[in-house]
Design a protein around this motif. Structure first.
Motif, PDB file in Angstrom:
ATOM      1  N   THR A  26       0.830  -1.205   0.000  1.00 56.86           N
ATOM      2  CA  THR A  26       0.000   0.000   0.000  1.00 56.86           C
ATOM      3  C   THR A  26       0.864   1.255   0.000  1.00 56.86           C
ATOM      4  N   GLU A  27       2.124   1.116   0.455  1.00 55.78           N
ATOM      5  CA  GLU A  27       3.064   2.231   0.284  1.00 55.78           C
ATOM      6  C   GLU A  27       3.238   2.528  -1.199  1.00 55.78           C
ATOM      7  N   SER A  28       3.218   1.462  -2.004  1.00 54.01           N
ATOM      8  CA  SER A  28       3.318   1.638  -3.457  1.00 54.01           C
ATOM      9  C   SER A  28       2.098   2.373  -3.996  1.00 54.01           C
ATOM     10  N   ILE A  29       0.910   1.920  -3.590  1.00 56.87           N
ATOM     11  CA  ILE A  29      -0.330   2.584  -4.012  1.00 56.87           C
ATOM     12  C   ILE A  29      -0.348   4.016  -3.495  1.00 56.87           C
ATOM     13  N   LEU A  30       0.129   4.166  -2.266  1.00 61.77           N
ATOM     14  CA  LEU A  30       0.193   5.494  -1.657  1.00 61.77           C
ATOM     15  C   LEU A  30       1.116   6.417  -2.441  1.00 61.77           C
ATOM     16  N   VAL A  51      -6.113  -9.665  12.630  1.00 61.52           N
ATOM     17  CA  VAL A  51      -6.220  -8.302  13.163  1.00 61.52           C
ATOM     18  C   VAL A  51      -5.045  -7.457  12.704  1.00 61.52           C
ATOM     19  N   SER A  52      -3.867  -8.082  12.553  1.00 65.80           N
ATOM     20  CA  SER A  52      -2.698  -7.363  12.059  1.00 65.80           C
ATOM     21  C   SER A  52      -2.939  -6.873  10.634  1.00 65.80           C
ATOM     22  N   LEU A  53      -3.557  -7.716   9.819  1.00 63.16           N
ATOM     23  CA  LEU A  53      -3.877  -7.339   8.443  1.00 63.16           C
ATOM     24  C   LEU A  53      -4.866  -6.176   8.403  1.00 63.16           C
ATOM     25  N   LEU A  54      -5.898  -6.248   9.228  1.00 62.64           N
ATOM     26  CA  LEU A  54      -6.901  -5.182   9.256  1.00 62.64           C
ATOM     27  C   LEU A  54      -6.281  -3.841   9.638  1.00 62.64           C
ATOM     28  N   LEU A  55      -5.418  -3.860  10.650  1.00 60.86           N
ATOM     29  CA  LEU A  55      -4.790  -2.620  11.099  1.00 60.86           C
ATOM     30  C   LEU A  55      -3.751  -2.114  10.101  1.00 60.86           C
ATOM     31  N   ARG A 112      -4.466   2.551   8.141  1.00 59.21           N
ATOM     32  CA  ARG A 112      -3.843   3.862   7.990  1.00 59.21           C
ATOM     33  C   ARG A 112      -3.790   4.319   6.533  1.00 59.21           C
ATOM     34  N   LYS A 113      -3.436   3.400   5.638  1.00 60.77           N
ATOM     35  CA  LYS A 113      -3.193   3.810   4.258  1.00 60.77           C
ATOM     36  C   LYS A 113      -4.409   3.617   3.359  1.00 60.77           C
ATOM     37  N   LEU A 114      -4.947   2.391   3.334  1.00 60.20           N
ATOM     38  CA  LEU A 114      -6.039   2.105   2.410  1.00 60.20           C
ATOM     39  C   LEU A 114      -7.352   2.764   2.820  1.00 60.20           C
ATOM     40  N   ILE A 115      -7.648   2.707   4.129  1.00 59.69           N
ATOM     41  CA  ILE A 115      -8.945   3.202   4.600  1.00 59.69           C
ATOM     42  C   ILE A 115      -8.918   4.696   4.858  1.00 59.69           C
ATOM     43  N   LEU A 116      -7.790   5.207   5.360  1.00 57.30           N
ATOM     44  CA  LEU A 116      -7.726   6.625   5.742  1.00 57.30           C
ATOM     45  C   LEU A 116      -6.946   7.485   4.741  1.00 57.30           C
ATOM     46  N   LEU A 117      -5.656   7.186   4.570  1.00 57.82           N
ATOM     47  CA  LEU A 117      -4.766   8.120   3.879  1.00 57.82           C
ATOM     48  C   LEU A 117      -5.075   8.273   2.393  1.00 57.82           C
ATOM     49  N   ALA A 131      -5.169   6.694  12.858  1.00 56.57           N
ATOM     50  CA  ALA A 131      -4.759   5.286  12.852  1.00 56.57           C
ATOM     51  C   ALA A 131      -4.105   4.893  14.170  1.00 56.57           C
ATOM     52  N   ALA A 132      -3.305   5.784  14.745  1.00 53.45           N
ATOM     53  CA  ALA A 132      -2.643   5.490  16.021  1.00 53.45           C
ATOM     54  C   ALA A 132      -3.662   5.308  17.137  1.00 53.45           C
ATOM     55  N   ILE A 133      -4.671   6.155  17.168  1.00 51.61           N
ATOM     56  CA  ILE A 133      -5.709   6.054  18.197  1.00 51.61           C
ATOM     57  C   ILE A 133      -6.443   4.713  18.098  1.00 51.61           C
ATOM     58  N   ILE A 134      -6.847   4.355  16.891  1.00 51.92           N
ATOM     59  CA  ILE A 134      -7.619   3.116  16.692  1.00 51.92           C
ATOM     60  C   ILE A 134      -6.761   1.885  16.960  1.00 51.92           C
ATOM     61  N   THR A 135      -5.528   1.856  16.437  1.00 54.23           N
ATOM     62  CA  THR A 135      -4.659   0.687  16.601  1.00 54.23           C
ATOM     63  C   THR A 135      -4.290   0.464  18.062  1.00 54.23           C
ATOM     64  N   THR A 136      -3.928   1.539  18.764  1.00 58.93           N
ATOM     65  CA  THR A 136      -3.518   1.410  20.162  1.00 58.93           C
ATOM     66  C   THR A 136      -4.671   0.937  21.035  1.00 58.93           C
ATOM     67  N   SER A 137      -5.850   1.512  20.852  1.00 56.40           N
ATOM     68  CA  SER A 137      -7.002   1.105  21.660  1.00 56.40           C
ATOM     69  C   SER A 137      -7.394  -0.341  21.366  1.00 56.40           C
ATOM     70  N   THR A 138      -7.286  -0.771  20.106  1.00 58.16           N
ATOM     71  CA  THR A 138      -7.594  -2.156  19.739  1.00 58.16           C
ATOM     72  C   THR A 138      -6.623  -3.123  20.396  1.00 58.16           C
ATOM     73  N   PHE A 139      -5.333  -2.785  20.372  1.00 59.66           N
ATOM     74  CA  PHE A 139      -4.334  -3.679  20.956  1.00 59.66           C
ATOM     75  C   PHE A 139      -4.549  -3.850  22.454  1.00 59.66           C
ATOM     76  N   PHE A 140      -4.727  -2.753  23.162  1.00 59.39           N
ATOM     77  CA  PHE A 140      -4.859  -2.849  24.617  1.00 59.39           C
ATOM     78  C   PHE A 140      -6.156  -3.551  25.032  1.00 59.39           C
ATOM     79  N   SER A 141      -7.164  -3.493  24.192  1.00 55.49           N
ATOM     80  CA  SER A 141      -8.419  -4.179  24.516  1.00 55.49           C
ATOM     81  C   SER A 141      -8.313  -5.689  24.290  1.00 55.49           C
TER      82      SER A 141
END
Length: 453
Positions: A256-260, A392-396, A400-405, A434-444
């Motif tokens: 996705t860095e390539s697509i980005l 879950v690693s794949l989803l996260l 950041r890139k595909l869904i947001l950026l 992305a940081a907010i969503i990923t961090t909260s998902t991991f800790f949960s």
């Protein structure tokens, strides 16, 4: 260090000290590996008369470069944690099968990628935004690099297996040797032999070839714990598919860095022309000063978490994660501050064109405004991989890139008058969300993952 002492260290050594022993060489290796990507651009940007155009043309090769790296890490980042988990279970036979299967799949990938990218390089570069002025430089560089892509796949795909065994210094030496050769050959080929961008590509390929030979000699030698054996090259779906499933998140992150890159260059070419695309080429290189050391830190943390997760040592897994998390966040916080204070200094490394330097410094401040949050996201996302959590690693990785950026790159210019500013602004917005969503998902989910073991 032999296999017994490595295993004992994973189970008994103090976590901060163990992380330092594994992460520091990995970080050094990543920083030196960065030289493969930026030394060429530094020299190319200073070629008399054509530096700016040549730099832009070579920058347009970035999406192809990232795709090659993505396929390498599909095997490496997925196979190494699986091998470490098997080692934690005292099953080195399965770990060696994983190593052999991952090497075999890398060779198949190398053959396919070389044929496809070499054949369609001109068309792809044009699609990425190359102009008549910049296309020749992009084609000259890309085709030589592509012919040597097998060496890139070996270096990037096999090095994680060296680190995961505890041989972080050997990993570091791989990149040190290659980078030194590249630095020496670049000015000779570019300026002495007057080969221009072709010389830069040739220097990189030769240096990667030396690194690949170094890795294969080590993994076939006496010092390694896991040995590269021909009998393990036969692909077994029960071995290779779980590795690819785990590695797909890193593959998605890099591909996705390539697509980005395509999204950025196409939008900036439309709104800002070659100057904006040239600035993005420099920004891409500078941003790797943050992302590659983060990968090095997580490469150091991954075998500790994976091994102890396989061994059922819950407390050591938690200690390793929080140590890694702290180091990552401190690093990105410091990097963020430096970027905001000294953007012109970094822009000047890559070019002597005053207009390009000024433009890039302005863009860097916008692009890097949210980089402080990257440490949170990377530490958590990479820890999901270390614990074998492929889905879950794949989803996260997609978040950041595909869904947001990427959507923001195209949406924001419709709402902000300065369209180039809007394109660059997409980066910090997506970083923070992305940081907010990923961090909260991991800790949960963290304790639930450990409870399953």
């Amino acid at each position: 260090m032999n296999s017994k002492s490595n295993a004992q260290a994973m189970e008994t050594e103090k976590i901060p000290r163990l992380l330092a022993q594994l992460a520091i060489p990995a970080v050094v290796a990543q920083i030196i590996n960065l030289l493969y990507n930026i030394v060429d651009r530094i020299y190319i940007g200073h070629i008399p008369g054509v530096g700016a155009a040549a730099l832009t043309g070579v920058g347009l090769f970035t999406p192809i470069l990232m795709l090659i790296n993505a396929f390498a890490m599909l095997a490496g980042s997925g196979g190494a944690p699986r091998a470490a988990i098997s080692m934690g279970k005292k099953d080195n036979k399965t770990a060696e099968k994983i190593l052999g299967n991952c090497f075999a799949i890398l060779m198949l990938m190398a053959a396919a990628l070389t044929v496809i990218f070499f054949t369609f390089a001109p068309q792809l570069l044009t699609m990425f935004g190359a102009s008549d002025k910049t296309l020749p430089y992009g084609v000259d560089y890309s085709r030589i690099y592509i012919l040597g892509s097998i060496f890139v796949l070996i270096v990037m795909g096999m090095n994680p297996f060296i680190t995961t065994q505890g041989f972080a210094k050997i990993n570091m030496m791989t990149t040190v040797i290659g980078a030194v050769i590249n630095i020496i050959l670049d000015p000779i080929f570019i300026f002495v032999f007057h080969l221009g961008v072709k010389g830069a590509a040739l220097a990189t390929v030769l240096s990667q070839a030396v690194g690949a030979i170094w890795i294969l000699r080590f993994l076939s030698g006496k010092k390694t714990i896991l040995h590269l054996k021909k009998e393990n090259f036969k692909l077994q779906k029960e071995i290779i598919l779980p590795c690819l499933a785990l590695g797909i998140s890193t593959f998605v992150m890099l591909s996705t860095e390539s697509i980005l890159s395509i999204s950025f260059t196409s939008s900036l070419s439309r709104y800002g022309g070659d100057l904006a695309v040239g600035a993005m080429t420099i920004i891409t290189s500078v941003s790797q000063l943050a992302t590659l050391p983060l990968q090095g830190i997580c490469q150091g943390g991954q075998p500790i978490m994976s091994y102890n997760y396989g061994a059922g040592n819950r407390n050591r897994v938690k200690k390793a994660f929080f140590t890694q998390f702290t180091v990552c966040t401190i690093f990105t916080g410091c990097f963020w501050l430096i970027m905001l204070l000294f953007p012109k200094m970094f822009a000047g490394i890559f070019s002597n064109n005053t207009e390009l330097i000024t433009y890039t410094a302005w863009a860097l401040r916008i692009y890097m405004a949210g980089i402080f949050s990257l440490g949170f996201q990377v530490a958590c996302q990479q820890s999901f991989m270390a614990l074998g959590q492929a889905k879950v690693s794949l989803l996260l990785a997609c978040l950041r890139k595909l869904i947001l950026l990427i959507p923001l790159i195209f949406i924001l210019p419709h709402f902000i008058q300065n369209k180039v500013f809007a394109v660059f602004l997409a980066e910090p917005i997506s970083d923070i969300l992305a940081a907010i969503i990923t961090t909260s998902t991991f800790f949960s989910r963290f304790n639930k993952i450990l409870d399953r073991k």
